[in-house]
Design a protein around this motif. Structure first.
Motif, short mmCIF file in Angstrom:
data_model
loop_
_atom_site.label_atom_id
_atom_site.label_comp_id
_atom_site.label_asym_id
_atom_site.label_seq_id
_atom_site.Cartn_x
_atom_site.Cartn_y
_atom_site.Cartn_z
N ARG A 138 21.67 7.72 0.40
CA ARG A 138 21.09 7.92 1.74
C ARG A 138 19.69 7.33 1.89
NH1 ARG A 138 17.30 11.71 1.81
NH2 ARG A 138 17.12 13.05 -0.02
N VAL A 139 18.95 7.13 0.77
CA VAL A 139 17.59 6.57 0.90
C VAL A 139 17.54 5.08 0.57
CG1 VAL A 139 16.52 8.81 0.49
CG2 VAL A 139 16.81 7.22 -1.43
N ARG A 140 18.69 4.44 0.41
CA ARG A 140 18.68 2.99 0.13
C ARG A 140 18.18 2.17 1.35
NH1 ARG A 140 20.96 -0.88 -3.58
NH2 ARG A 140 21.56 -2.79 -2.49
N PRO A 141 18.57 2.50 2.59
CA PRO A 141 18.03 1.74 3.73
C PRO A 141 16.53 2.01 3.89
CG PRO A 141 20.04 2.91 4.36
CD PRO A 141 19.60 3.46 3.02
N PHE A 199 6.53 0.12 2.81
CA PHE A 199 7.93 0.36 3.12
C PHE A 199 8.31 1.74 2.59
CE2 PHE A 199 7.41 -2.48 -0.53
CZ PHE A 199 7.97 -1.74 -1.57
N THR A 200 9.34 2.28 3.19
CA THR A 200 9.82 3.60 2.79
C THR A 200 11.24 3.76 3.26
OG1 THR A 200 9.29 5.97 2.78
CG2 THR A 200 9.06 4.81 4.88
N ALA A 201 11.89 4.80 2.76
CA ALA A 201 13.24 5.10 3.22
C ALA A 201 13.24 5.32 4.73
CB ALA A 201 13.76 6.35 2.51
N ARG A 202 14.30 4.88 5.37
CA ARG A 202 14.42 5.01 6.83
C ARG A 202 14.29 6.47 7.26
NH1 ARG A 202 19.47 1.99 8.67
NH2 ARG A 202 18.16 0.21 8.10
N THR A 203 14.62 7.39 6.38
CA THR A 203 14.56 8.82 6.70
C THR A 203 13.14 9.40 6.68
OG1 THR A 203 14.95 9.26 4.34
CG2 THR A 203 16.89 9.26 5.79
N ASN A 204 12.18 8.64 6.17
CA ASN A 204 10.83 9.18 5.90
C ASN A 204 9.88 8.92 7.08
OD1 ASN A 204 8.54 10.19 4.77
ND2 ASN A 204 8.50 8.80 3.02
N VAL A 263 0.87 -1.17 0.00
CA VAL A 263 0.00 0.00 0.00
C VAL A 263 0.91 1.22 0.00
CG1 VAL A 263 -0.26 0.04 2.55
CG2 VAL A 263 -1.95 1.20 1.07
N GLY A 264 0.58 2.20 -0.85
CA GLY A 264 1.42 3.38 -0.95
C GLY A 264 0.61 4.62 -1.26
N TRP A 265 1.28 5.78 -1.21
CA TRP A 265 0.63 7.06 -1.45
C TRP A 265 1.71 8.08 -1.78
CZ3 TRP A 265 0.61 4.17 2.97
CH2 TRP A 265 1.52 4.54 3.96
N ARG A 266 1.31 9.12 -2.46
CA ARG A 266 2.17 10.28 -2.73
C ARG A 266 1.25 11.46 -2.97
NH1 ARG A 266 6.26 9.54 -7.52
NH2 ARG A 266 6.86 7.83 -6.13
N LEU A 267 1.41 12.50 -2.17
CA LEU A 267 0.52 13.67 -2.25
C LEU A 267 1.31 14.94 -2.52
CD1 LEU A 267 -1.35 11.60 -0.77
CD2 LEU A 267 -2.29 13.54 0.47
N ALA A 268 0.69 15.85 -3.23
CA ALA A 268 1.27 17.17 -3.43
C ALA A 268 1.44 17.86 -2.07
CB ALA A 268 0.37 18.00 -4.34
N ARG A 269 2.50 18.62 -1.96
CA ARG A 269 2.89 19.22 -0.67
C ARG A 269 1.78 20.08 -0.07
NH1 ARG A 269 6.64 23.54 -0.78
NH2 ARG A 269 7.09 22.76 -2.88
N TRP A 285 6.18 6.76 8.02
CA TRP A 285 6.07 5.77 9.10
C TRP A 285 4.80 6.04 9.90
CZ3 TRP A 285 11.09 5.27 12.48
CH2 TRP A 285 12.22 5.08 11.66
N ARG A 286 4.56 7.32 10.21
CA ARG A 286 3.40 7.66 11.05
C ARG A 286 2.10 7.30 10.36
NH1 ARG A 286 6.84 12.07 12.26
NH2 ARG A 286 5.75 13.50 10.85
N VAL A 287 2.02 7.50 9.04
CA VAL A 287 0.81 7.09 8.32
C VAL A 287 0.65 5.58 8.42
CG1 VAL A 287 -0.34 6.98 6.08
CG2 VAL A 287 0.88 9.06 6.74
N MET A 288 1.72 4.83 8.20
CA MET A 288 1.65 3.37 8.28
C MET A 288 1.12 2.92 9.64
SD MET A 288 5.28 2.48 6.44
CE MET A 288 5.66 3.19 4.82
#
Length: 196
Positions: A169-172, A134-139, A97-103, A143-146
């Motif tokens: 930097r976003v590989r993990p 899943f997402t980059a560790r930096t995101n 499950v995923g999402w991407r929203l305009a800022r 995480w909070r949405v998940m």
């Protein structure tokens, strides 16, 4: 082309992508802040190719990504939905499950509202046994949405995303999971206790 089912929530319409969505989607994908947790923003060609893949995926399977439209304004604000995770990792193949929203639409609960509807479709309509995210560790925002939609961190499943260059930097990545029985239990909880 397979018909994309339309879903509605309190404030959103989840529908198939149209050609009218390509311009605002390209703008979203070119925004460095939106794409902060990806290797790079998308140029117009890559953004349009993504839309083409989304349309093809619905034709191949019973699921895919929906364009998100605000009910009050009719404005395209991004996407949500289900996507096959087929790259090489210990937990794949899986459905994500995923999402991407305009800022401009961050911080208003739209991602949570849309992702919950995607989970309903996956578990209740398709009968999936498990959905991951899943997402980059930096995101940490994602995480909070998940966590709000009931997924739980599987720290042992955290991984290096093979599509991201070594050393980037976003590989993990962090891995979250939700089983159908836990989804059913989560839906029975009072709203105030779902994120406890």
């Amino acid at each position: 082309m397979a018909a994309v089912p339309v879903r509605r929530t309190e404030r959103l319409v989840l529908r198939g992508f149209t050609d009218a969505d390509r311009d605002p989607f390209a703008a979203l994908n070119a925004d460095p802040e939106v794409m902060e947790h990806f290797p790079a923003p998308y140029d117009r060609q890559r953004s349009d190719a993504f839309v083409d893949r989304v349309l093809a995926r619905w034709a191949e399977r019973q699921y895919g990504l929906w364009a998100l439209e605000r009910s009050d304004t009719g404005e395209f604000i991004g996407y949500t939905g289900l996507w096959p995770a087929e790259f090489e990792a210990p937990f794949t193949p899986a459905v994500e499950v995923g999402w991407r929203l305009a800022r401009a639409h961050w911080g208003q609960g739209f991602a949570t509202e849309a992702a919950l509807e995607s989970l309903r479709y996956g578990f209740d309509d398709l009968g999936l046994d498990e959905i991951v995210s899943f997402t980059a560790r930096t995101n940490e925002r994602s995480w909070r949405v998940m966590e709000r939609i009931g997924l739980r961190r599987d720290a042992a499943g955290d991984f290096e995303h093979p599509s991201v260059p070594l050393g980037h930097r976003v590989r993990p990545h962090v891995l979250y999971r939700l089983r159908r029985e836990d989804w059913a239990r989560h839906q029975r909880l009072p709203r105030s206790r779902r994120n406890a």
